[in-house]
Design an enzyme around this catalytic site. Structure first.
Site, mmCIF file in Angstrom:
data_model
loop_
_atom_site.group_PDB
_atom_site.id
_atom_site.type_symbol
_atom_site.label_atom_id
_atom_site.label_comp_id
_atom_site.label_asym_id
_atom_site.label_seq_id
_atom_site.Cartn_x
_atom_site.Cartn_y
_atom_site.Cartn_z
ATOM 1 C CB SER A 168 4.565 24.525 -1.507
ATOM 2 O OG SER A 168 4.532 24.452 -0.110
ATOM 3 C CB THR A 169 2.447 23.523 -6.356
ATOM 4 O OG1 THR A 169 2.543 22.106 -6.216
ATOM 5 C CG2 THR A 169 2.478 23.888 -7.829
ATOM 6 C CG ASP A 170 6.274 28.396 -5.295
ATOM 7 O OD1 ASP A 170 5.699 27.994 -4.262
ATOM 8 O OD2 ASP A 170 7.477 28.719 -5.317
ATOM 9 C CB ALA A 224 10.828 21.409 -1.692
ATOM 10 C CD GLU A 255 7.105 28.035 3.530
ATOM 11 O OE1 GLU A 255 6.714 29.102 3.014
ATOM 12 O OE2 GLU A 255 7.502 27.065 2.851
ATOM 13 C CG ASN A 290 14.155 38.475 5.933
ATOM 14 O OD1 ASN A 290 13.692 38.795 7.038
ATOM 15 N ND2 ASN A 290 13.380 38.099 4.932
ATOM 16 N N GLY A 339 23.879 42.531 1.121
ATOM 17 C CA GLY A 339 24.827 41.526 1.612
ATOM 18 C C GLY A 339 24.372 40.843 2.889
ATOM 19 C CG ASP A 360 13.869 29.153 0.126
ATOM 20 O OD1 ASP A 360 13.918 29.385 1.351
ATOM 21 O OD2 ASP A 360 12.826 29.241 -0.536
ATOM 22 C CB SER A 408 18.929 31.610 -7.152
ATOM 23 O OG SER A 408 18.612 32.706 -6.319
#
Ligand code: RIB
Length: 302
Positions: free
Chosen positions: A11-13, A42, A139, A183, A215, A243, A273
């Site tokens: 996708s594009t964010d 991705a 997704e 999560n 954690g 991710d 990240s």
């Protein structure tokens, strides 16, 4: 040759930074807008490819102006994108992301990601079944995930399912998964009201619950193990931290690291990240992981 195959979204964010999230019906002024490469599939493929040279992506883009760049981005990260199809009369996947107070809100529209059907998985089965580890998320259509799990179980190819966004998951499907990485919200959705410690004990070395800055927890067959998170130097954007965790965990697993060490490594990658804006921008390469230090990574080439 070991190989990681990711079956998932591309996708594009579209990211707006603001000082607080708008209330329903309210408009707030933002401070900055940017577009980034995204999609949980991705993102995980790119996170893995920055740390490991043999990554393949199975997915779909639309026929809009974003499609070409989405594929080029995968190729620029040396990801094998031969099985990424282009769907006509369909937009590529997109996510509208609001960043505020170190957190995010996301609206995801799948577009062409819905074309990652069971048929597409079947068409790509030779590549999928040559993987050392297959990574998949929620997704893409649930039927495709289900089909993939059956296919891989049949041929004993391990699958890591990152069940994001949350979706129901049967016990039967959990039995087909090598690693499940929810999560806390996703855990609650899948295991509805069940006691975390009991469920962890039921799925030793398989169920890996990520708790953000608190954690990660898993059960090693004897007891619950808590692997603490690694404090980032600064928090700029938590989008895609999960991710990066999953992509890095996959890399550690194909290097046969013990699970606690693999999680520790993935925690470090996830921590790095979030120091940059963009779901893929911040995921670290080998040099960045080595530069941060503090963790044994002799096994990591490069
Ligand atoms: O996990 C983060 C990703 O989820 C973003 O990149 C966005 O594409 C959303 O779907």
């Amino acid at each position: 040759m070991k190989k990681i195959v990711v079956v998932g979204s591309i996708s594009t964010d579209f990211v707006a930074q603001t000082s607080r999230f708008p209330e329903v019906g309210e408009t707030v002024e933002g401070q900055a807008f940017s577009t980034h490469f995204g999609g949980k599939g991705a993102n995980q493929a790119v996170a893995a490819a920055k740390l490991f040279p043999h990554v393949q992506m199975i997915g779909a883009v639309g026929d809009d102006p974003f499609a070409k760049n989405l594929i080029a981005n995968l190729e620029n990260h040396q990801i094998d994108a031969r099985q990424v199809i282009q769907v006509s009369q369909q937009g590529s996947g997109a996510a509208l992301i609001v960043l505020a107070k170190g957190d995010n809100q996301i609206v995801y529209t799948p577009g062409a990601n819905n074309a990652v059907t069971a048929d597409l998985v079947d068409q790509a089965k030779e590549d999928i079944l040559s993987a050392s580890l297959v990574l998949v998320q929620n997704e893409i259509p649930k039927e495709s995930v289900h089909y993939l799990l059956d296919l891989c179980q049949d041929k004993q190819v391990p699958v890591l399912l990152n069940p994001a966004p949350a979706r129901d998951l049967s016990e039967d499907d959990i039995d087909k998964i090598a690693y499940l990485t929810p999560n806390e919200n996703e855990f609650d959705h899948i295991f509805k009201g069940q006691d975390q410690a009991k469920v962890l004990a039921k799925y030793p070395n398989k169920l890996i619950i990520t708790l953000g800055s608190n954690g990660v927890k898993f059960h090693n067959g004897q007891e619950v193990i808590h692997v603490p998170s690694i404090e980032p130097y600064q928090v700029k954007d938590t989008t895609g931290a999960g991710d990066t965790f999953n992509g890095a965990l996959a890399v550690a697993m194909v290097h046969d690291l013990p699970l606690d060490q693999a999680i520790h490594f993935a925690n470090l990658a996830a921590s790095l990240s979030i120091e940059k804006i963009g779901a893929q921008t911040g995921s670290p390469n080998v040099a960045e992981v080595k530069a941060r230090g503090g963790i044994e990574i002799d096994w990591l080439a490069g």
